[in-house]
Design an enzyme around this catalytic site. Structure first.
Site, mmCIF file in Angstrom:
data_model
loop_
_atom_site.group_PDB
_atom_site.id
_atom_site.type_symbol
_atom_site.label_atom_id
_atom_site.label_comp_id
_atom_site.label_asym_id
_atom_site.label_seq_id
_atom_site.Cartn_x
_atom_site.Cartn_y
_atom_site.Cartn_z
ATOM 1 C CD GLU A 113 -2.741 1.415 2.564
ATOM 2 O OE1 GLU A 113 -3.725 1.760 2.524
ATOM 3 O OE2 GLU A 113 -2.720 1.172 3.692
ATOM 4 C CD GLU A 210 -6.908 7.591 4.756
ATOM 5 O OE1 GLU A 210 -6.440 6.638 6.212
ATOM 6 O OE2 GLU A 210 -5.904 7.554 3.893
#
Length: 228
Positions: A113, A210
């Protein structure tokens, strides 16, 4: 990324540039796998308690507001095919507490990721970060960190995997009026020079807002971002 349990994703076909849903559409939440999320051009999902609102407005533009409580968080953004390309963004980003304005995605073989973090208020990583190198992309300076997540959600289910983070220098990050250009090849090459390669780009990457709670640190703020 923090672990999220709710998702909204459109079923639009993938194209090799930033795409957008019809103007003024705000989606309701449904649960689905992280792998499915990565195959959609628009992501909007939340976890835990708080007030979260995100809307895609067309033309690569989206807007968000958030006020998270303990255990609460959200991610929203526009996605397109991953790889070596140039991504431009501009708009308003006004965060308080933990969260990022960043480009992120996944690879397989190895399972990674990755994040390119452009702005933030409080980084507050969930796992310890290890500094691997410093490098320059264009006129911007970044630090490269890695972290390991153990038995966490991934595009391959619950797995242990490595995270890569490029973090723009504290002196160069902007809040409020934000804009920038990300050349992903510069980051991928810098990571490789430090001994950390990526795998296969099989799913989308996204430019996202985020926000997440970390202990007593709670997130709030607003963003309106256009990506091209």
């Amino acid at each position: 990324m923090v672990s999220f349990t709710a998702l909204v994703a459109t079923a639009l076909a993938l194209v090799p540039s930033a795409v957008s849903a019809p103007s003024g559409v705000e989606y309701s939440s449904t649960h689905n796998s992280l792998a499915t999320r990565q195959n959609a051009p628009w992501q909007w999902w939340t976890e835990g308690s708080g007030q979260f609102s995100c809307q895609q407005q067309g033309g690569g533009k989206y807007s968000c507001s958030w006020n998270g409580q303990q255990g609460g968080g959200m991610v929203a953004g526009t996605g397109w095919g991953a790889g070596r390309k140039t991504v431009r963004y501009q708009g308003q980003y006004n965060p308080k507490g933990p969260g990022y304005l960043s480009l992120y995605g996944w690879t397989r073989n190895p399972l990674i990721e990755y994040y390119i973090i452009e702005s933030w208020d409080v980084l507050a990583p969930g796992e310890p970060w290890t500094l691997r190198s410093n490098f320059t992309s264009g006129s911007a300076n970044y630090a490269f960190y890695t972290a390991q997540r153990v038995n966490k959600p991934s595009i391959e289910g619950t797995r242990t995997f490595t995270q890569y983070f490029s973090v723009r220098s504290e002196a160069e990050k902007k809040v409020g009026d934000v804009s920038g250009t990300i050349n992903t090849a510069d980051h991928f090459d810098a990571w490789s020079r430090a001994g950390y390669r990526l795998g296969n780009f099989e799913q989308n990457m996204f430019f996202v807002t985020e926000a997440f709670a970390n202990g007593t640190k709670l997130p709030s703020g607003t963003s309106t971002i256009t990506v091209s």
